[in-house]
Design a protein around this motif. Structure first.
Motif, mmCIF file in Angstrom:
data_model
loop_
_atom_site.group_PDB
_atom_site.id
_atom_site.type_symbol
_atom_site.label_atom_id
_atom_site.label_comp_id
_atom_site.label_asym_id
_atom_site.label_seq_id
_atom_site.Cartn_x
_atom_site.Cartn_y
_atom_site.Cartn_z
ATOM 1 N N LEU A 249 1.030 -1.225 0.113
ATOM 2 C CA LEU A 249 0.064 -0.067 -0.151
ATOM 3 C C LEU A 249 0.942 1.179 0.240
ATOM 4 O O LEU A 249 0.517 2.367 -0.736
ATOM 5 N N LEU A 250 2.002 1.432 0.893
ATOM 6 C CA LEU A 250 2.816 2.383 0.827
ATOM 7 C C LEU A 250 3.525 2.589 -0.490
ATOM 8 O O LEU A 250 3.658 3.885 -1.156
ATOM 9 N N PHE A 251 4.036 1.612 -1.306
ATOM 10 C CA PHE A 251 4.835 1.735 -2.412
ATOM 11 C C PHE A 251 3.684 2.291 -3.628
ATOM 12 O O PHE A 251 4.197 3.298 -4.377
ATOM 13 N N TYR A 252 2.832 1.307 -3.782
ATOM 14 C CA TYR A 252 1.851 1.850 -4.784
ATOM 15 C C TYR A 252 0.916 2.842 -4.430
ATOM 16 O O TYR A 252 0.699 3.914 -5.448
ATOM 17 N N GLY A 253 0.645 3.234 -3.326
ATOM 18 C CA GLY A 253 -0.390 4.427 -2.668
ATOM 19 C C GLY A 253 0.703 5.806 -3.260
ATOM 20 O O GLY A 253 0.093 6.863 -3.611
ATOM 21 N N THR A 254 2.102 5.621 -2.860
ATOM 22 C CA THR A 254 2.843 6.848 -3.037
ATOM 23 C C THR A 254 3.117 7.289 -4.402
ATOM 24 O O THR A 254 3.036 8.150 -4.963
#
Length: 312
Positions: A249-254
């Motif tokens: 979520l952090l990788f693709y969200g950012t």
């Protein structure tokens, strides 16, 4: 007067995040701290896993590679920015810029593929636990890592070679703290249709296919876990996926946030500030996510500390 001049391109000018000289020392201190935390956190994870034989499993093998990728990506971008701030020289050579583009693409693509491989590992562990050791063999794990690295390297070389065919204008100012592919292409005077088309197609594949694989894996995991009769069993199964899902979520969200901000931002400088979210923040946060949410990692850290000799 013809502004196109490819052969005379010797350097670009990285404008960084701000031109305010009063903010430069603050940025230097902030990014130096972020870089040290990133290196130390990921290095501790790498050492803890290698020193604890109980963690010599496919999941932690992939985590080791993720930590190395985080260290590499941060080292490609942040130290050069710190040197530029300290020396008050924001120039980067043409060769250095292309090299930075290539390696940034290598490790971003590698992380994207690696997160998909980690999702597959969790899928096999939860949905096919009795066959886990048969499916997730050391040979398969190494092959998955090599495949991720091969695909990301091929993608990076393709984009880097396509930049070589471009002619650049007299304006060579990159409103960024590192050489980002899209920003460099914007400076070209020659036709960039093929470059932009490749960015759209390849990045859709590198983002879409791994994300689709992750979504499919977690859909199967949810269906499998919901069939577990006990609440404790369901919690234990979900807890093994919590750290990885948070990193995804952090990788693709950012990354998605940077894409949206680039599309709606009224200046390239704001897009550059937003890009910190995918080029700096995930690499720093990943060690905290895995160490805070993972009991095995906490135990490995304690063992590593006990083995470290104290200076006299």
């Amino acid at each position: 007067m013809d502004l196109r001049n490819h052969t005379d391109v010797s350097e670009f000018l990285l404008l960084g995040l701000t031109q305010d000289t009063e903010l430069q020392p603050l940025l230097f201190g902030l990014f130096l701290s972020v870089y040290l935390v990133t290196i130390l956190g990921n290095l501790l994870i790498f050492l803890a896993i290698n020193c604890d034989t109980h963690l010599h499993t496919p999941m932690y093998f992939f985590l080791c590679n993720l930590s190395l990728a985080d260290i590499s990506l941060s080292t490609i971008t942040i130290p050069n920015m710190l040197v530029n701030i300290q020396a008050q020289n924001q120039h980067i050579s043409y060769t250095g810029c292309l090299t930075q583009i290539c390696f940034v693409l290598v490790f971003i693509g590698f992380e994207s593929c690696l997160l998909s491989a980690m999702a597959y590992d969790r899928y096999v562990a939860i949905c096919h636990p009795l066959r886990y050791t048969v499916i997730m063999t050391p040979r398969l794990c190494v092959l998955l890592i090599l495949l991720c690295l091969l695909l990301s390297t091929g993608n990076a070389l393709l984009h880097s070679l396509m930049v070589l065919r471009l002619s650049f204008c007299t304006n060579r100012e990159i409103p960024h703290f590192f050489c980002e592919l899209a920003q460099v292409i914007k400076l070209a005077c020659s036709d960039t249709f093929i470059n932009n088309f490749l960015i759209f197609v390849v990045f859709s594949l590198f983002g879409g296919l791994p994300l689709s694989g992750i979504t499919f894996s977690y859909a199967q995991i949810v269906f499998s876990v919901l069939r577990v009769p006990s609440a404790g069993g369901r919690y234990k199964a979900f807890s093994t996926c919590g750290s990885h899902l948070s990193v995804v979520l952090l990788f693709y969200g950012t990354g998605l946030g940077v894409y949206i901000s680039s599309a709606v931002a009224d200046s390239s400088r704001k897009a550059a500030v937003a890009s910190v979210m995918y080029a700096v923040v995930p690499q720093m946060m990943n060690p905290f996510i895995y160490s805070l949410r993972n009991r095995d990692m906490k135990g490995a850290f304690r063992k590593l500390i006990r083995r470290t000799p104290l200076p006299y």
